[in-house]
Motif scaffolding. Structure first.
Motif, PDB file in Angstrom:
ATOM      1  N   PRO A 137      33.137  55.285  59.509  1.00  0.00           N
ATOM      2  CA  PRO A 137      33.245  56.128  60.670  1.00  0.00           C
ATOM      3  C   PRO A 137      34.652  55.905  61.339  1.00  0.00           C
ATOM      4  N   ALA A 138      35.260  57.025  61.921  1.00  0.00           N
ATOM      5  CA  ALA A 138      36.739  57.086  62.674  1.00  0.00           C
ATOM      6  C   ALA A 138      36.045  56.400  64.050  1.00  0.00           C
ATOM      7  N   VAL A 139      36.908  55.485  64.510  1.00  0.00           N
ATOM      8  CA  VAL A 139      36.552  54.822  65.843  1.00  0.00           C
ATOM      9  C   VAL A 139      37.838  55.289  66.823  1.00  0.00           C
ATOM     10  N   ARG A 140      37.735  55.597  67.970  1.00  0.00           N
ATOM     11  CA  ARG A 140      38.632  55.914  68.851  1.00  0.00           C
ATOM     12  C   ARG A 140      38.201  55.564  70.372  1.00  0.00           C
ATOM     13  N   LEU A 141      39.117  55.381  71.127  1.00  0.00           N
ATOM     14  CA  LEU A 141      39.153  54.848  72.544  1.00  0.00           C
ATOM     15  C   LEU A 141      39.400  56.163  73.313  1.00  0.00           C
ATOM     16  N   ALA A 142      38.612  56.203  74.387  1.00  0.00           N
ATOM     17  CA  ALA A 142      38.635  57.419  75.727  1.00  0.00           C
ATOM     18  C   ALA A 142      39.936  57.020  76.084  1.00  0.00           C
ATOM     19  N   GLY A 143      40.814  58.032  76.279  1.00  0.00           N
ATOM     20  CA  GLY A 143      42.077  57.971  76.903  1.00  0.00           C
ATOM     21  C   GLY A 143      43.069  57.044  76.493  1.00  0.00           C
ATOM     22  N   ASP A 144      43.274  57.088  74.901  1.00  0.00           N
ATOM     23  CA  ASP A 144      43.941  56.090  74.518  1.00  0.00           C
ATOM     24  C   ASP A 144      45.328  56.566  74.253  1.00  0.00           C
ATOM     25  N   SER A 145      45.769  57.715  74.512  1.00  0.00           N
ATOM     26  CA  SER A 145      46.987  58.138  74.324  1.00  0.00           C
ATOM     27  C   SER A 145      47.424  59.121  75.331  1.00  0.00           C
ATOM     28  N   ASP A 146      48.707  59.361  75.554  1.00  0.00           N
ATOM     29  CA  ASP A 146      49.327  60.371  76.385  1.00  0.00           C
ATOM     30  C   ASP A 146      48.636  61.788  76.584  1.00  0.00           C
ATOM     31  N   TRP A 147      48.536  62.104  75.316  1.00  0.00           N
ATOM     32  CA  TRP A 147      48.079  63.503  75.225  1.00  0.00           C
ATOM     33  C   TRP A 147      46.551  63.441  75.577  1.00  0.00           C
ATOM     34  N   ALA A 148      45.756  62.516  75.425  1.00  0.00           N
ATOM     35  CA  ALA A 148      44.540  62.737  75.920  1.00  0.00           C
ATOM     36  C   ALA A 148      44.269  62.363  77.458  1.00  0.00           C
ATOM     37  N   LEU A 149      45.245  61.597  77.910  1.00  0.00           N
ATOM     38  CA  LEU A 149      45.503  61.792  79.531  1.00  0.00           C
ATOM     39  C   LEU A 149      45.917  62.962  79.994  1.00  0.00           C
ATOM     40  N   GLU A 150      46.699  63.702  79.249  1.00  0.00           N
ATOM     41  CA  GLU A 150      47.233  64.751  79.955  1.00  0.00           C
ATOM     42  C   GLU A 150      45.935  65.981  80.084  1.00  0.00           C
ATOM     43  N   ARG A 151      45.055  65.750  78.806  1.00  0.00           N
ATOM     44  CA  ARG A 151      43.920  66.743  78.824  1.00  0.00           C
ATOM     45  C   ARG A 151      42.879  66.278  80.078  1.00  0.00           C
ATOM     46  N   ASP A 152      42.836  64.798  80.144  1.00  0.00           N
ATOM     47  CA  ASP A 152      41.780  64.449  81.256  1.00  0.00           C
ATOM     48  C   ASP A 152      42.359  63.291  81.782  1.00  0.00           C
ATOM     49  N   PRO A 153      43.121  63.637  82.975  1.00  0.00           N
ATOM     50  CA  PRO A 153      43.848  62.270  83.759  1.00  0.00           C
ATOM     51  C   PRO A 153      42.862  61.455  84.134  1.00  0.00           C
ATOM     52  N   LEU A 154      41.401  61.565  84.217  1.00  0.00           N
ATOM     53  CA  LEU A 154      40.716  60.562  84.713  1.00  0.00           C
ATOM     54  C   LEU A 154      39.858  59.709  83.561  1.00  0.00           C
ATOM     55  N   ALA A 155      40.348  60.114  82.519  1.00  0.00           N
ATOM     56  CA  ALA A 155      39.685  59.505  81.366  1.00  0.00           C
ATOM     57  C   ALA A 155      39.487  58.068  81.411  1.00  0.00           C
ATOM     58  N   GLN A 156      40.480  57.490  81.672  1.00  0.00           N
ATOM     59  CA  GLN A 156      40.260  55.942  82.144  1.00  0.00           C
ATOM     60  C   GLN A 156      39.655  55.356  83.382  1.00  0.00           C
ATOM     61  N   ALA A 157      39.273  56.440  84.114  1.00  0.00           N
ATOM     62  CA  ALA A 157      38.901  56.093  85.536  1.00  0.00           C
ATOM     63  C   ALA A 157      37.404  56.093  85.741  1.00  0.00           C
ATOM     64  N   VAL A 158      36.922  57.323  85.027  1.00  0.00           N
ATOM     65  CA  VAL A 158      35.388  57.674  85.107  1.00  0.00           C
ATOM     66  C   VAL A 158      34.665  57.217  83.917  1.00  0.00           C
ATOM     67  N   ARG A 159      33.220  57.085  84.049  1.00  0.00           N
ATOM     68  CA  ARG A 159      32.379  56.446  83.233  1.00  0.00           C
ATOM     69  C   ARG A 159      32.371  57.203  82.252  1.00  0.00           C
ATOM     70  N   MET A 160      32.112  58.379  82.219  1.00  0.00           N
ATOM     71  CA  MET A 160      32.170  59.465  80.893  1.00  0.00           C
ATOM     72  C   MET A 160      33.045  60.738  80.791  1.00  0.00           C
ATOM     73  N   PRO A 161      34.109  60.169  80.462  1.00  0.00           N
ATOM     74  CA  PRO A 161      35.145  61.276  80.452  1.00  0.00           C
ATOM     75  C   PRO A 161      35.023  62.474  79.400  1.00  0.00           C
TER      76      PRO A 161
END
Length: 672
Positions: free
Chosen positions: A334-358
């Protein structure tokens, strides 16, 4: 006076391993075989002998003749059972395991041979049909470049040794149980026996179902402590008598007396259930490696991940890799990815690396629920696992007994006195509010149930473990190791609070975190079926990056290199000794002081031994004096000298009856 008293004619003697754990008496003792017992006193049978004025049980290891007729030998008191349950090859293995772990033969013997069940021994043995060995239509090994060659070698009676890097997915390529059964099928076809070891009872159920489908019911036996004394002894007798050649089981089954052993296989060697919690604390992986070396049989260590111990065996070419290229593995898994692992993901959700469930977590869950069940792995059980002051982060303590305070779904109470905690005020900053830095599985299930109303929420943790679920859409919140299997795999998985596993105070924290995550990934459908996994944690963590790359081999290689640089296990031989501080000081002096004229000759001591400690440990309530832990380290080429020196030092203390019980662990699983 009769001349018979002075006869020097050879007399039949039995060399007996007496069941006692005193280190200085860890050797066989000779006993005279009375004429009335000559027929039943055979190697491997249980006997009762008189030792130091007491009757003790034991096993006859071998028979011989006494050449010195003037010696006075005590006779065997009785033969407890004529059944030879301790085979010579198993006895040699027990000795090797005891020496490897600086333990005693008697301690290992108790782990290997189940207690006698007289009624079962006297009963008529059940009919056990031969396993069906029809040609297999296919196996998981077909997906691996060298897999068919491995099975062909087993079928020809050869003994290859391989580390099988299983694709972590709920697919044919990732079906470890069918793979182990296929390896056993090839071995049985060559006329030899096979031994398959798994860590957990749930794994044993899955393997048993697979083997029943492949070989037929009752064509094999399982050895597990959960079976009960009668069932376990019945299965052991079937193996010992040669009625079956396929054995499945948990760690104690690694000593099973399989006739014509051709294959030993182990699933998930990183699971701590493979490590015996009783002295001398052997690990099933090492037991099987020693057994494979002695029996010259094939070896298969299989897992989704790779431990540093397996990586070391691969680098030494004792094992050979049986794995896919990383790119092919990523395509099948299965495809595995990390929450907030790119600038695009952080633009969509600036708190992706700060909250428990982004936001990405909820998107993965929403899409996954449309296709089937979704797994959410949470490192901790409970509700609000820990409470701290919201202002200064001081832990909240009970105002009555100062015990730890935890929050359940209904109230906040003390873990020790169970009283409810009300009107709390921080003793440091006088603040009156608290917060929970760690949230458990129960609270997570409650929050997700509110976020996805109408969705079935299943919890699996602690003593409430769910073994299997169907394919209906559901949210499954589970702690590591308690994840239920889905009939056709999970549509998606979420790995929460990754930093909690990474920050444990343990040498193996990163390795164990990677193992728990990749085992969860292995329950998810493959990439071709849309399976996806998202992890929430520090995006720069090496273990998480390896999970995304699908490269457990590369991660293990880097981890082993780091440990070699730090000179820790398994790149170095390590041992720990726990006990009273005065006893630890005596052991330290005996092992390190070359000028003291100690009982250990200098040639029997490791040349490059390093001693750390002793470090004082929390004193148990039963201890009369401070206790501590001593850590020893030496290069791998001096490992034998270290274990021998430890055994000798402990034996000397035992012979002198010096105070202070010591707990010796060689190759400890946990090093903090």
């Amino acid at each position: 006076m009769s001349a018979a008293l002075f006869s020097t004619a050879p007399r039949p003697i039995a060399r007996v391993a007496v069941d006692m754990s005193l280190p200085h008496l860890d050797r066989p003792f000779d006993y005279l075989v009375p004429e009335k017992l000559a027929e039943v006193a055979q190697p491997g049978v249980r006997v009762r002998v008189r030792f130091a004025g007491q009757l003790r049980d034991g096993f006859i290891l071998e028979l011989g003749e006494e050449t010195d007729g003037l010696r006075s030998l005590a006779p065997l008191e009785r033969v407890l059972s004529p059944e030879p349950v301790l085979k010579p090859e198993v006895a040699r293995l027990l000795r090797a395991v005891a020496d490897h772990y600086a333990g005693t033969f008697s301690d290992v013997m108790r782990l290997a041979v189940p207690p006698r069940h007289a009624a079962t021994e006297k009963a008529e043995p059940p009919e056990l049909p031969a396993p069906a060995l029809d040609p297999l239509p296919g196996s998981p090994f077909d997906h691996y470049p060298t897999g068919p060659e491995f099975l062909a070698a087993l079928g020809r009676g050869q003994s290859p040794r391989a580390s099988w890097q299983v694709v972590p997915s709920h697919s044919d390529a990732g079906d470890w149980a069918r793979g182990l059964a296929a390896a056993a099928h090839a071995t049985l076809s060559s006329g030899r026996g096979a031994l398959l070891i798994v860590p957990h009872a749930r794994d044993l159920v899955r393997l048993r179902e697979t083997c029943a489908e492949m070989f037929g019911e009752a064509s094999f036996v399982t050895l597990s402590a959960d079976d009960g004394p009668a069932a376990r002894y019945r299965a052991y007798l079937a193996v010992s008598r040669g009625h079956v050649k396929l054995v499945l089981g948990t760690r104690a089954a690694a000593y099973a007396p399989v006739h014509d052993l051709g294959l030993v296989a182990l699933w998930d060697d990183g699971d701590d259930l493979h490590s015996e919690p009783r002295a001398p604390y052997p690990h099933a992986r090492e037991v099987l490696a020693l057994r494979a070396q002695q029996a010259k049989c094939a070896t298969l260590f299989a897992a989704y991940h790779r431990t540093c111990e397996i990586e070391l065996l691969l680098e030494r070419r004792w094992l050979h890799p049986l794995a896919l290229d990383a790119r092919v593995q990523r395509r099948l898994a299965p495809a595995v990815r990390l929450a907030g692992d790119s600038d695009w993901a952080l633009e969509r959700d600036p708190l992706a690396q700060a909250v428990r469930m982004p936001r990405q977590v909820f998107e993965v869950i929403r899409v996954g629920l449309a296709a089937g069940p979704v797994l959410v792995q949470v490192p901790r059980a409970g509700y609000l696992v820990v409470l701290v002051c919201a202002e200064c982060r001081e832990p909240v303590r009970c105002p009555h007994c100062h015990g730890p305070v935890r929050a359940g779904s209904a109230r906040v109470s003390c873990d020790w006195c169970t009283r409810p905690v009300t009107g709390w005020r921080c003793p440091v900053c006088d603040h009156t509010r608290w917060r929970a830095p760690v949230i458990g599985a129960e609270r997570t299930a409650e929050e997700l149930g509110q976020a996805f109303p109408g969705t079935k929420v299943i919890q699996s943790q602690g003593d409430r473990v769910v073994d299997r679920i169907d394919d209906a859409p559901a949210l499954v919140v589970a702690t590591p190791g308690a994840e239920p299997e889905a009939d056709t795999g999970y549509a998606a998985a979420v790995l929460l609070d990754a930093e909690i596993l990474l920050t444990r105070a343990d040498l193996r924290a990163s390795e164990e975190a990677h193992r728990r995550w990749i085992n969860a990934v292995g329950l998810v459908r493959g990439g071709a079926e849309g399976g996806t996994v998202i992890a929430v944690g520090p995006t720069d963590a090496v273990a998480l990056q390896a999970l995304v790359r699908g490269d457990p081999g590369g991660f293990a290689s880097r981890e082993l290199a780091d440990r070699a640089a730090a000179q820790v296990a398994p790149a170095q031989k390590m041992a720990t000794i726990e006990g009273p501080l005065p006893a630890l000081a005596e052991i330290t002096d005996e092992l390190t002081n070359h000028d003291s004229g100690g009982l250990l000759p200098e040639t029997e001591r490791p040349r490059d031994l390093e001693v750390f400690g002793p470090v004082e440990l929390p004193r148990p309530a039963s201890a009369d004096e401070p206790v501590g832990r001593l850590t020893l380290r030496t290069p791998l080429d001096q490992a034998g000298l270290l274990t021998t020196a430890l055994s000798d030092a402990v034996s000397v203390r035992s012979a002198k009856k010096l105070p202070g019980a010591l707990r010796v662990r060689v190759d400890p699983v946990a090093v903090s």
